[in-house]
Motif scaffolding. Structure first.
Motif, PDB file in Angstrom:
ATOM      1  N   ASP A 159      51.775 -12.554  15.047  1.00  0.00           N
ATOM      2  CA  ASP A 159      51.320 -13.520  16.045  1.00  0.00           C
ATOM      3  C   ASP A 159      49.854 -13.320  16.409  1.00  0.00           C
ATOM      4  O   ASP A 159      49.154 -14.275  16.763  1.00  0.00           O
ATOM      5  CB  ASP A 159      52.192 -13.454  17.297  1.00  0.00           C
ATOM      6  N   ILE A 160      49.357 -12.075  16.321  1.00  0.00           N
ATOM      7  CA  ILE A 160      47.952 -11.818  16.603  1.00  0.00           C
ATOM      8  C   ILE A 160      47.078 -12.224  15.427  1.00  0.00           C
ATOM      9  O   ILE A 160      46.083 -12.926  15.578  1.00  0.00           O
ATOM     10  CB  ILE A 160      47.725 -10.331  16.937  1.00  0.00           C
ATOM     11  N   TRP A 161      47.475 -11.798  14.225  1.00  0.00           N
ATOM     12  CA  TRP A 161      46.559 -11.870  13.087  1.00  0.00           C
ATOM     13  C   TRP A 161      46.628 -13.183  12.322  1.00  0.00           C
ATOM     14  O   TRP A 161      45.772 -13.442  11.476  1.00  0.00           O
ATOM     15  CB  TRP A 161      46.803 -10.687  12.162  1.00  0.00           C
ATOM     16  N   THR A 162      47.616 -14.026  12.596  1.00  0.00           N
ATOM     17  CA  THR A 162      47.684 -15.310  11.892  1.00  0.00           C
ATOM     18  C   THR A 162      47.512 -16.509  12.815  1.00  0.00           C
ATOM     19  O   THR A 162      47.452 -17.636  12.340  1.00  0.00           O
ATOM     20  CB  THR A 162      49.022 -15.457  11.119  1.00  0.00           C
ATOM     21  N   SER A 163      47.421 -16.301  14.123  1.00  0.00           N
ATOM     22  CA  SER A 163      47.189 -17.408  15.049  1.00  0.00           C
ATOM     23  C   SER A 163      45.702 -17.766  15.063  1.00  0.00           C
ATOM     24  O   SER A 163      44.854 -16.884  14.943  1.00  0.00           O
ATOM     25  CB  SER A 163      47.625 -17.029  16.470  1.00  0.00           C
ATOM     26  N   PRO A 164      45.360 -19.053  15.234  1.00  0.00           N
ATOM     27  CA  PRO A 164      43.945 -19.433  15.281  1.00  0.00           C
ATOM     28  C   PRO A 164      43.247 -18.851  16.503  1.00  0.00           C
ATOM     29  O   PRO A 164      43.851 -18.680  17.566  1.00  0.00           O
ATOM     30  CB  PRO A 164      43.993 -20.965  15.330  1.00  0.00           C
ATOM     31  N   GLU A 165      41.958 -18.556  16.336  1.00  0.00           N
ATOM     32  CA  GLU A 165      41.190 -17.930  17.410  1.00  0.00           C
ATOM     33  C   GLU A 165      41.150 -18.808  18.661  1.00  0.00           C
ATOM     34  O   GLU A 165      41.233 -18.307  19.784  1.00  0.00           O
ATOM     35  CB  GLU A 165      39.759 -17.632  16.939  1.00  0.00           C
ATOM     36  N   TRP A 166      41.026 -20.126  18.481  1.00  0.00           N
ATOM     37  CA  TRP A 166      40.937 -20.999  19.653  1.00  0.00           C
ATOM     38  C   TRP A 166      42.191 -20.916  20.507  1.00  0.00           C
ATOM     39  O   TRP A 166      42.117 -20.925  21.740  1.00  0.00           O
ATOM     40  CB  TRP A 166      40.686 -22.459  19.242  1.00  0.00           C
TER      41      TRP A 166
END
Length: 414
Positions: A159-166
């Motif tokens: 959930d941290i590393w594949t979610s978009p930064e925005w």
């Protein structure tokens, strides 16, 4: 406030899940600390077995519509009730802005589930807490806006590393209806999320730790008897980030004189491909695929093994492990550990001190296995050091106490 009138709503992606023991462990501990909550699951269970931990939980489990078309009357009823809530218009605006950047069926489903959740939450609810920062947190955020309640999350790995930064940034900012607080289970994850937050204090580092009351004392481990194979064990889902394809390739490179066996525990979608790889490599006869197992079965397998192997790597989509609890479980049984220096694994294992960390290439894994198989005294020392580190720095109570304080404040503010 009794269990029939819970202050807290806990959102999870699926319940129960054998691969998410860390969530069950945490929720049982929170109940024992006095928190009353309902569990709201976005998906129905797919695992046949359950851990003993799941049976200890007293919380009521409620299932939201997994797919909106499966429960149309409930969805339409929930949407109608949600539209009468004071925060619905703002939640709809936030969702439309998200949908403009993420035009997927999943984004639409999140809003429908949030409407049902907002409509069906008990009147006693004072706060929401979601496990995983992606889908469950989106549902919690939209529903919280509708109901005018604070929400929070616990972030882990994918959930941290594949979610978009925005999306992560907006969930961490007060001016965008962000979380009151977020917890994450690794220092590397906490550093990343704090850099995105309007206030770094919004993000807590809370290691899952291990509830050692659930584990027996470690067995006495002597030298392998003559004629006994070197027994390796891995526990983890059969997915790319776990690196089992590279481990199988490593097995084919082991010295011909090393008699070895490997047991794998866990489900996952890559099993067929990995079995085919093992047959092609000529090592299938040394491998046992046990599938999903409950925790007593996992512990028994750890007690019977000579080496725990977790060849984690970063997947093509950026997914990776956080700090897998199975490493701590192996340490609890004084089982030597071979893993990789990926993500937060070095936060628990220092190479050459608490275990062996090697690059995730087949060649490096094969060299490490061959060396560890012939160095019983060294591996025993590292296993003892890993257990000592577990006992000193990675037990469960400190993290639960910190999380309990945060959740109490969340509900008191709601």
């Amino acid at each position: 406030m009794t269990a029939d009138t819970p202050k807290l709503a806990v959102l999870v992606k699926g319940w129960p899940r054998l691969s998410e023991t860390f969530i069950a462990q945490e929720l049982v501990a929170l109940e024992e600390a006095g928190h009353a909550f309902d569990i709201w699951s976005l998906r129905h269970p797919t695992d046949v077995k359950r851990h003993p931990l799941h049976e200890r939980l007293q919380a009521k489990v409620r299932y939201l519509p997994e797919y909106l078309y499966q429960e149309p009357e409930r969805v339409w009823r929930g949407r109608a009730a949600a539209r009468a809530l004071p925060g619905y218009a703002e939640a709809y605006r936030v969702w439309r802005a998200d949908l403009a950047r993420d035009r997927t069926p999943n984004r639409i489903r999140r809003f429908g589930q949030a409407c049902v959740l907002a409509a069906e939450l008990p009147a006693s609810t004072r706060g929401l807490y979601a496990h995983f920062m992606h889908t469950p947190s989106s549902v919690a955020r939209y529903a919280a806006i509708m109901r005018g309640l604070p929400w929070s999350f616990s972030a882990h790995a994918k959930d941290i590393w594949t979610s978009p930064e925005w999306e992560k940034a907006e969930k961490l900012r007060a001016d965008s209806h962000g979380a009151a607080f977020g917890a994450t289970c690794t220092a590397i994850g906490a550093e990343h999320l704090r850099a995105l937050a309007d206030d770094p204090n919004r993000v807590d580092l809370v290691y899952h730790g291990l509830d050692l009351t659930r584990f027996p004392a470690p067995p006495e481990r002597g030298a392998r008897a003559d004629g006994e194979p070197f027994k390796m064990l891995s526990v983890g889902r059969l997915v790319e980030k776990k690196g089992f394809d590279r481990l199988i390739a490593a097995f084919a490179l082991l010295p011909a004189g090393l008699d070895w066996r490997w047991v794998h525990i866990g489900g996952g979608g890559d099993k067929t491909a990995l079995e085919a790889q093992a047959r092609a490599a000529g090592v299938a006869g040394r491998i046992t695929w046990r599938g999903a197992c409950d925790q007593p079965e996992v512990i028994a397998a750890m007690r019977a093994a000579d080496l725990f192997v977790l060849p984690s790597r970063i997947a093509a989509d950026g997914d990776r492990d956080g700090l897998p609890n199975v490493l701590m479980e192996a340490a609890s049984q004084r089982l030597p550990i071979l893993s990789t220096p990926v993500s937060a694994i070095p936060e628990f294992i220092t190479d050459g001190v608490h275990g062996s960390l090697t690059p995730d290439t087949p060649e490096a894994l094969a060299r490490a296995i061959a060396a560890l198989a012939t160095e019983p005294d060294r591996t025993a020392d590292m296993a003892e050091a890993a257990r000592a580190r577990l006992l000193s720095d990675f037990t469960m109570p400190p993290g639960i106490a910190q999380l309990s304080r945060r959740l109490t404040a969340l509900c008191d503010a709601g």
